[in-house]
Structure formats: structure tokens, C-alpha cells
Design a protein around this motif. Sequence first.
Motif, PDB file in Angstrom:
ATOM      1  N   ARG A  18       0.782  -1.187   0.168  1.00  0.00           N
ATOM      2  CA  ARG A  18       0.122  -0.084  -0.134  1.00  0.00           C
ATOM      3  C   ARG A  18       0.825   1.416   0.101  1.00  0.00           C
ATOM      4  N   GLY A  19       2.144   1.227   0.442  1.00  0.00           N
ATOM      5  CA  GLY A  19       2.856   2.324   0.272  1.00  0.00           C
ATOM      6  C   GLY A  19       3.336   2.951  -1.062  1.00  0.00           C
ATOM      7  N   LYS A  20       3.821   3.983  -1.180  1.00  0.00           N
ATOM      8  CA  LYS A  20       4.541   4.543  -2.348  1.00  0.00           C
ATOM      9  C   LYS A  20       5.811   4.187  -2.319  1.00  0.00           C
ATOM     10  N   SER A  21       6.564   3.964  -3.391  1.00  0.00           N
ATOM     11  CA  SER A  21       7.685   3.572  -3.506  1.00  0.00           C
ATOM     12  C   SER A  21       8.707   4.458  -4.560  1.00  0.00           C
ATOM     13  N   LYS A  22      10.072   4.315  -4.375  1.00  0.00           N
ATOM     14  CA  LYS A  22      11.143   4.998  -5.462  1.00  0.00           C
ATOM     15  C   LYS A  22      12.231   4.052  -5.167  1.00  0.00           C
ATOM     16  N   VAL A  28      16.135   1.083  -2.505  1.00  0.00           N
ATOM     17  CA  VAL A  28      14.717   1.265  -2.796  1.00  0.00           C
ATOM     18  C   VAL A  28      13.865   1.670  -1.558  1.00  0.00           C
ATOM     19  N   THR A  29      12.900   2.909  -1.545  1.00  0.00           N
ATOM     20  CA  THR A  29      12.318   3.245  -0.487  1.00  0.00           C
ATOM     21  C   THR A  29      10.986   3.228  -0.460  1.00  0.00           C
ATOM     22  N   TYR A  30      10.176   2.675   0.439  1.00  0.00           N
ATOM     23  CA  TYR A  30       8.631   2.595   0.566  1.00  0.00           C
ATOM     24  C   TYR A  30       8.335   3.572   1.647  1.00  0.00           C
ATOM     25  N   ALA A  31       7.599   4.203   1.432  1.00  0.00           N
ATOM     26  CA  ALA A  31       6.708   5.349   2.440  1.00  0.00           C
ATOM     27  C   ALA A  31       5.289   5.171   2.420  1.00  0.00           C
ATOM     28  N   MET A  32       4.872   5.390   3.757  1.00  0.00           N
ATOM     29  CA  MET A  32       3.322   5.625   3.584  1.00  0.00           C
ATOM     30  C   MET A  32       3.044   6.329   5.235  1.00  0.00           C
ATOM     31  N   SER A  71      16.038  14.542  11.058  1.00  0.00           N
ATOM     32  CA  SER A  71      15.148  15.459  11.487  1.00  0.00           C
ATOM     33  C   SER A  71      14.553  16.574  10.452  1.00  0.00           C
ATOM     34  N   LYS A  72      14.719  16.176   9.253  1.00  0.00           N
ATOM     35  CA  LYS A  72      14.208  16.670   8.133  1.00  0.00           C
ATOM     36  C   LYS A  72      12.791  16.426   7.795  1.00  0.00           C
ATOM     37  N   ILE A  73      12.312  15.287   8.347  1.00  0.00           N
ATOM     38  CA  ILE A  73      10.961  14.537   8.144  1.00  0.00           C
ATOM     39  C   ILE A  73       9.956  15.257   8.891  1.00  0.00           C
ATOM     40  N   ASN A  74       8.675  15.483   8.263  1.00  0.00           N
ATOM     41  CA  ASN A  74       7.726  16.171   8.860  1.00  0.00           C
ATOM     42  C   ASN A  74       6.550  15.160   8.799  1.00  0.00           C
ATOM     43  N   GLY A  75       5.965  15.045   9.949  1.00  0.00           N
ATOM     44  CA  GLY A  75       4.763  14.192  10.205  1.00  0.00           C
ATOM     45  C   GLY A  75       5.195  12.927  10.504  1.00  0.00           C
ATOM     46  N   ASN A  76       3.994  11.990  10.676  1.00  0.00           N
ATOM     47  CA  ASN A  76       4.290  10.706  11.029  1.00  0.00           C
ATOM     48  C   ASN A  76       4.245   9.503   9.907  1.00  0.00           C
ATOM     49  N   TRP A  77       5.399   9.084   9.743  1.00  0.00           N
ATOM     50  CA  TRP A  77       5.540   8.131   8.427  1.00  0.00           C
ATOM     51  C   TRP A  77       6.230   6.762   8.992  1.00  0.00           C
ATOM     52  N   SER A 101      16.885  12.444  -2.160  1.00  0.00           N
ATOM     53  CA  SER A 101      16.127  12.759  -3.208  1.00  0.00           C
ATOM     54  C   SER A 101      14.700  11.676  -3.394  1.00  0.00           C
ATOM     55  N   GLN A 102      14.666  10.379  -2.861  1.00  0.00           N
ATOM     56  CA  GLN A 102      13.607   9.709  -2.973  1.00  0.00           C
ATOM     57  C   GLN A 102      12.516  10.209  -1.994  1.00  0.00           C
ATOM     58  N   LEU A 103      13.014  10.632  -0.725  1.00  0.00           N
ATOM     59  CA  LEU A 103      11.918  11.096   0.195  1.00  0.00           C
ATOM     60  C   LEU A 103      11.208  12.511  -0.319  1.00  0.00           C
ATOM     61  N   LYS A 104      12.230  13.210  -0.986  1.00  0.00           N
ATOM     62  CA  LYS A 104      11.509  14.673  -1.751  1.00  0.00           C
ATOM     63  C   LYS A 104      10.590  14.205  -2.646  1.00  0.00           C
ATOM     64  N   ALA A 105      10.813  13.186  -3.311  1.00  0.00           N
ATOM     65  CA  ALA A 105       9.897  12.808  -4.564  1.00  0.00           C
ATOM     66  C   ALA A 105       8.542  12.034  -4.022  1.00  0.00           C
ATOM     67  N   LEU A 106       8.697  11.612  -2.865  1.00  0.00           N
ATOM     68  CA  LEU A 106       7.656  10.995  -2.300  1.00  0.00           C
ATOM     69  C   LEU A 106       6.502  11.948  -1.154  1.00  0.00           C
ATOM     70  N   GLY A 107       7.447  13.100  -1.206  1.00  0.00           N
ATOM     71  CA  GLY A 107       6.604  14.215  -0.343  1.00  0.00           C
ATOM     72  C   GLY A 107       6.777  13.907   1.054  1.00  0.00           C
ATOM     73  N   VAL A 108       7.963  13.430   1.554  1.00  0.00           N
ATOM     74  CA  VAL A 108       8.006  13.333   3.003  1.00  0.00           C
ATOM     75  C   VAL A 108       9.110  14.476   3.526  1.00  0.00           C
ATOM     76  N   ILE A 109       9.807  15.009   2.596  1.00  0.00           N
ATOM     77  CA  ILE A 109      10.593  16.188   2.899  1.00  0.00           C
ATOM     78  C   ILE A 109      10.223  17.241   2.073  1.00  0.00           C
ATOM     79  N   ASN A 110       9.890  18.502   2.275  1.00  0.00           N
ATOM     80  CA  ASN A 110       9.737  19.637   1.646  1.00  0.00           C
ATOM     81  C   ASN A 110      10.912  20.331   1.153  1.00  0.00           C
ATOM     82  N   GLU A 111      11.065  20.686  -0.057  1.00  0.00           N
ATOM     83  CA  GLU A 111      12.093  21.310  -0.355  1.00  0.00           C
ATOM     84  C   GLU A 111      12.585  22.382  -0.014  1.00  0.00           C
TER      85      GLU A 111
END
Length: 117
Positions: A18-22, A28-32, A71-77, A101-111
Amino acid sequence: MKSQTLKENKDFRRLYYRGKSKASSCLVTYAMKSRGKGCRYGITTSKKTGNAVERNRSRRVIRAAYREIESKINGNWDFVFVSRGKTSKVKMQTVLSQMESQLKALGVINEGNQRSS
């Protein structure tokens, strides 16, 4: 807040399906999004990536890269990081830049959420 690790198979499976991946050459990163408090992460290394020494090095490198970026991650993931054959042969900075770069693409880290180095 310190992240906790994922240990249950059902958590890993939930992220795989169910997670998004890059993917990149060594990670390989899966995030949800999670409902819990804080972030949780898990690391998988298959026997295809090499012998025990290489698998352990892969896990160490991924863990160190995650600690740098935590420390750059916002929210609960929830995250699952899957190592690839190349992971044990590269430096932590390479894995860190790919992870970022993967976490930015997944929307976990804001630019705009850069910290000063």
C-alpha cells in the motif's frame, strides 16, 4: 523524537503493498503515512545482496543515512528501506543523497525544509 524500528512482518507487507515507492541504484524506499506518533523504519537486505558481512554493512550504511536525514522529516511516516547489491560497496554519503532525493519525490521532505550544514 527518535524513530522506532518496524519489526512485524505485517508492517513490512503493508508498506510493500500500500505504500509509495521510489528506487535508485543502491536503495529502494517505501513510504506511507502512519497514524502513530513519530516515524518508524525497517531495513531489509536479501541474500542476493551478498554474504553476511555485506548485508550488515548495507544495513549500517542505510541506518546512518537515515539518522542524518531524520530531522528533516515532517509528520508521522513508516518507511522500509531495501538494500541492493551495490549498497554495501558505496559510501554513506551516496546512500544519503539517494535517500534524500527519494524522500523528496515521495513528499516526505519539503524542498524548503533545508537545514544548514
